[in-house]
Design a protein around this motif. Structure first.
Motif, PDB file in Angstrom:
ATOM      1  N   ARG B  80      60.877  84.498 106.458  1.00 19.11           N
ATOM      2  CA  ARG B  80      59.451  84.403 106.149  1.00 19.11           C
ATOM      3  C   ARG B  80      59.005  85.488 105.163  1.00 19.11           C
ATOM      4  N   VAL B  81      59.508  86.722 105.352  1.00 18.36           N
ATOM      5  CA  VAL B  81      59.012  87.796 104.475  1.00 18.36           C
ATOM      6  C   VAL B  81      59.707  87.798 103.122  1.00 18.36           C
ATOM      7  N   LEU B  82      60.882  87.137 103.028  1.00 15.44           N
ATOM      8  CA  LEU B  82      61.585  87.133 101.755  1.00 15.44           C
ATOM      9  C   LEU B  82      61.145  85.975 100.861  1.00 15.44           C
ATOM     10  N   ALA B  83      60.439  84.987 101.441  1.00 11.24           N
ATOM     11  CA  ALA B  83      59.994  83.843 100.650  1.00 11.24           C
ATOM     12  C   ALA B  83      58.839  84.256  99.742  1.00 11.24           C
ATOM     13  N   THR B  84      58.723  83.580  98.591  1.00 11.21           N
ATOM     14  CA  THR B  84      57.590  83.829  97.699  1.00 11.21           C
ATOM     15  C   THR B  84      56.835  82.526  97.488  1.00 11.21           C
ATOM     16  N   PRO B  85      55.600  82.419  97.866  1.00  7.25           N
ATOM     17  CA  PRO B  85      54.832  83.399  98.646  1.00  7.25           C
ATOM     18  C   PRO B  85      55.292  83.419 100.102  1.00  7.25           C
ATOM     19  N   MET B  86      54.961  84.499 100.817  1.00  4.00           N
ATOM     20  CA  MET B  86      55.383  84.622 102.209  1.00  4.00           C
ATOM     21  C   MET B  86      54.809  83.483 103.037  1.00  4.00           C
ATOM     22  N   ARG B  87      55.675  82.888 103.882  1.00 10.35           N
ATOM     23  CA  ARG B  87      55.205  81.775 104.718  1.00 10.35           C
ATOM     24  C   ARG B  87      54.662  82.335 106.031  1.00 10.35           C
ATOM     25  N   ILE B  88      53.445  82.881 105.987  1.00  6.45           N
ATOM     26  CA  ILE B  88      52.859  83.415 107.213  1.00  6.45           C
ATOM     27  C   ILE B  88      51.404  82.981 107.340  1.00  6.45           C
ATOM     28  N   ALA B  89      50.955  82.857 108.579  1.00  2.67           N
ATOM     29  CA  ALA B  89      49.550  82.599 108.879  1.00  2.67           C
ATOM     30  C   ALA B  89      49.246  83.359 110.162  1.00  2.67           C
ATOM     31  N   PRO B  90      49.150  84.710 110.074  1.00  2.09           N
ATOM     32  CA  PRO B  90      49.054  85.510 111.295  1.00  2.09           C
ATOM     33  C   PRO B  90      47.763  85.287 112.063  1.00  2.09           C
ATOM     34  N   GLY B  91      47.865  85.351 113.369  1.00  2.00           N
ATOM     35  CA  GLY B  91      46.680  85.192 114.209  1.00  2.00           C
ATOM     36  C   GLY B  91      47.004  85.498 115.655  1.00  2.00           C
ATOM     37  N   PHE B  92      45.955  85.621 116.472  1.00  2.00           N
ATOM     38  CA  PHE B  92      46.150  85.929 117.887  1.00  2.00           C
ATOM     39  C   PHE B  92      46.072  84.656 118.721  1.00  2.00           C
ATOM     40  N   ALA B  93      46.734  84.683 119.882  1.00  2.00           N
ATOM     41  CA  ALA B  93      46.702  83.554 120.801  1.00  2.00           C
ATOM     42  C   ALA B  93      46.800  84.090 122.218  1.00  2.00           C
ATOM     43  N   THR B  94      46.425  83.271 123.178  1.00  2.00           N
ATOM     44  CA  THR B  94      46.522  83.672 124.581  1.00  2.00           C
ATOM     45  C   THR B  94      47.482  82.739 125.295  1.00  2.00           C
ATOM     46  N   TYR B  95      48.368  83.316 126.071  1.00  2.00           N
ATOM     47  CA  TYR B  95      49.328  82.515 126.816  1.00  2.00           C
ATOM     48  C   TYR B  95      49.096  82.738 128.309  1.00  2.00           C
ATOM     49  N   PRO B  96      48.698  81.677 129.060  1.00  2.00           N
ATOM     50  CA  PRO B  96      48.478  81.841 130.498  1.00  2.00           C
ATOM     51  C   PRO B  96      49.811  82.019 131.229  1.00  2.00           C
ATOM     52  N   LEU B  97      49.932  83.131 131.958  1.00  4.62           N
ATOM     53  CA  LEU B  97      51.199  83.440 132.633  1.00  4.62           C
ATOM     54  C   LEU B  97      51.356  82.627 133.910  1.00  4.62           C
ATOM     55  N   LEU B 123      48.753  92.554 128.353  1.00  5.11           N
ATOM     56  CA  LEU B 123      48.942  91.825 129.602  1.00  5.11           C
ATOM     57  C   LEU B 123      47.691  92.063 130.431  1.00  5.11           C
ATOM     58  N   ARG B 124      46.868  91.034 130.593  1.00  4.45           N
ATOM     59  CA  ARG B 124      45.594  91.261 131.264  1.00  4.45           C
ATOM     60  C   ARG B 124      45.122  89.973 131.952  1.00  4.45           C
ATOM     61  N   ASP B 125      44.697  90.077 133.193  1.00  5.37           N
ATOM     62  CA  ASP B 125      44.104  88.954 133.933  1.00  5.37           C
ATOM     63  C   ASP B 125      44.965  87.691 133.882  1.00  5.37           C
ATOM     64  N   ASP B 126      46.225  87.792 134.261  1.00  2.00           N
ATOM     65  CA  ASP B 126      47.111  86.625 134.322  1.00  2.00           C
ATOM     66  C   ASP B 126      47.326  85.964 132.968  1.00  2.00           C
ATOM     67  N   CYS B 127      46.977  86.653 131.891  1.00  4.45           N
ATOM     68  CA  CYS B 127      47.206  86.092 130.567  1.00  4.45           C
ATOM     69  C   CYS B 127      47.936  87.109 129.708  1.00  4.45           C
ATOM     70  N   LEU B 128      48.757  86.590 128.813  1.00  2.21           N
ATOM     71  CA  LEU B 128      49.453  87.458 127.870  1.00  2.21           C
ATOM     72  C   LEU B 128      48.854  87.215 126.498  1.00  2.21           C
ATOM     73  N   ALA B 129      48.223  88.259 125.941  1.00  4.38           N
ATOM     74  CA  ALA B 129      47.712  88.141 124.579  1.00  4.38           C
ATOM     75  C   ALA B 129      48.888  88.318 123.626  1.00  4.38           C
ATOM     76  N   ILE B 130      49.081  87.365 122.727  1.00  5.52           N
ATOM     77  CA  ILE B 130      50.193  87.481 121.783  1.00  5.52           C
ATOM     78  C   ILE B 130      49.674  87.403 120.349  1.00  5.52           C
ATOM     79  N   HIS B 131      50.463  87.985 119.457  1.00  2.00           N
ATOM     80  CA  HIS B 131      50.191  87.854 118.035  1.00  2.00           C
ATOM     81  C   HIS B 131      51.270  86.960 117.456  1.00  2.00           C
ATOM     82  N   ALA B 132      50.855  85.925 116.726  1.00  2.00           N
ATOM     83  CA  ALA B 132      51.810  84.993 116.144  1.00  2.00           C
ATOM     84  C   ALA B 132      51.860  85.193 114.638  1.00  2.00           C
TER      85      ALA B 132
END
Lengths: 94, 158
Positions: B80-97, B123-132
Motif C-alpha cells: 500500500r505505501v509503495l504504490a503511487t498514489p498510495m492505496r489508503i483510506a484511513p479511518g476509525f471503526a468500532t469492533y464489538p468484542l 479497549l473500552r466498554d466491550d468494544c475495541l476501537a480500531i484504526h483501519a
C-alpha cells in the motif's frame, strides 16, 4: 545452499524494513504511520532473525533470536497501542 | 489448570528462559535459581497466575494463523505505501468484542495490530476501537476469525 536461503531471507527482511520507513515518511497521519511501523518492521525483523538463525549453527543462538523476535513483537504491539490511544485521547479533548 | 500445575509450568518456563539467556553455563544457576523463584513470587503477588486453563490445542491452532496473518499484514502495508498514489483510506471503526476474559481481550487487541490493515487503538466498554488503513476493506470477517481462535485458547467458545 543454506547460505543462499539465509541471504535471501535477510535481503527480503531488509526490504520490509525499508518499506516500513518509506511508509513512515509517506503516510499522512500518526495512526496510519503506526501501521507501517508495527506490521512491516515486525515482518522484516522476523525474516532477518530467521536468516541469521539458519547460519549460526547453534541451537541456543537460534532460539535466542526467535525469543528476541517474539519480545519485540509484543513490545511493538503494546507501544503502538499506547501511542494510538494517547493520540486519540488528545484529539478528543483539545 | 490447578494452582499447583500453574506453578510447575511457570517454574519450567522460567528455568528454560534462564537457560536460553545464560547460554547454559552451569555457574549461572547461582543467580538463575533465586531469580526464577523471586519472579514466580512476584508474579503471584501481582495476581498473574489467575489465568484460566489455557488450551494447548487452541494455542497450536492460533500460532500458524497468527504467523500467516502477520506475514500478510506486513506484505499488505508494504504494497500500500509503495504504490503511487498510495492505496489508503484511513479511518476509525468500532469492533464489538465477543471475548470476556481480560487476558483473552488483551491478546486479541495485540494481535489486531499485526493483522492486515487494522490497528488496535482502545479497549473500552466491550468494544475495541480500531484504526483501519483502508476503511472500505472487509476486515471484520478476519477479526472475527482471529477472535474465535483467541477464544479457543482461553476456553471461550464463540
Amino acid at each position: 545452499m543454506i547460505d543462499v536461503v539465509a541471504v535471501g531471507l535477510i535481503c527480503i527482511g531488509i526490504g520490509f524494513f525499508a518499506a516500513g520507513s518509506i511508509g513512515l515518511l509517506r503516510l499522512p497521519d500518526l495512526h496510519s504511520r503506526l501501521h507501517a511501523l508495527t506490521k512491516a518492521d515486525n515482518l522484516g525483523l522476523g525474516l532477518v532473525a530467521l536468516g541469521i538463525a539458519l547460519v549460526t549453527g547453534s541451537l541456543v543462538i537460534a532460539l535466542k533470536l526467535i525469543l528476541i523476535w517474539l519480545l519485540v513483537l509484543a513490545a511493538s504491539a503494546a507501544s503502538a497501542n499506547l501511542i494510538a490511544r494517547h493520540a486519540l485521547d488528545r484529539r478528543e479533548q483539545p | 489448570m490447578s494452582a499447583h500445575n500453574a506453578t510447575v509450568l511457570s517454574l519450567a518456563g522460567l528455568a528454560g528462559l534462564w537457560w536460553l539467556l545464560s547460554g547454559g553455563a552451569p555457574s549461572s544457576w547461582l543467580i538463575g535459581v533465586p531469580v526464577v523463584v523471586m519472579a514466580i513470587f512476584a508474579a503471584r503477588r501481582l495476581g498473574a497466575t489467575a489465568l484460566p486453563g489455557l488450551s494447548l490445542p487452541g494455542l497450536a491452532r492460533l500460532l500458524p494463523l497468527f504467523l500467516w496473518e502477520s506475514v500478510r499484514g506486513g506484505v499488505d502495508v508494504a504494497r500500500r505505501v509503495l504504490a503511487t498514489p498510495m492505496r489508503i483510506a484511513p479511518g476509525f471503526a468500532t469492533y464489538p468484542l465477543r471475548l470476556h476474559h481480560p487476558g483473552a481481550r488483551l491478546l486479541f487487541a495485540n494481535s489486531v495490530s499485526l493483522l492486515p490493515g487494522t490497528l488496535a487503538v482502545d479497549l473500552r466498554d466491550d468494544c475495541l476501537a480500531i484504526h483501519a488503513l483502508d476503511r472500505d476493506s472487509d476486515f471484520t470477517a478476519e477479526l472475527r476469525r482471529v477472535e474465535s481462535a483467541v477464544g479457543r485458547v482461553f476456553g471461550e467458545a464463540l
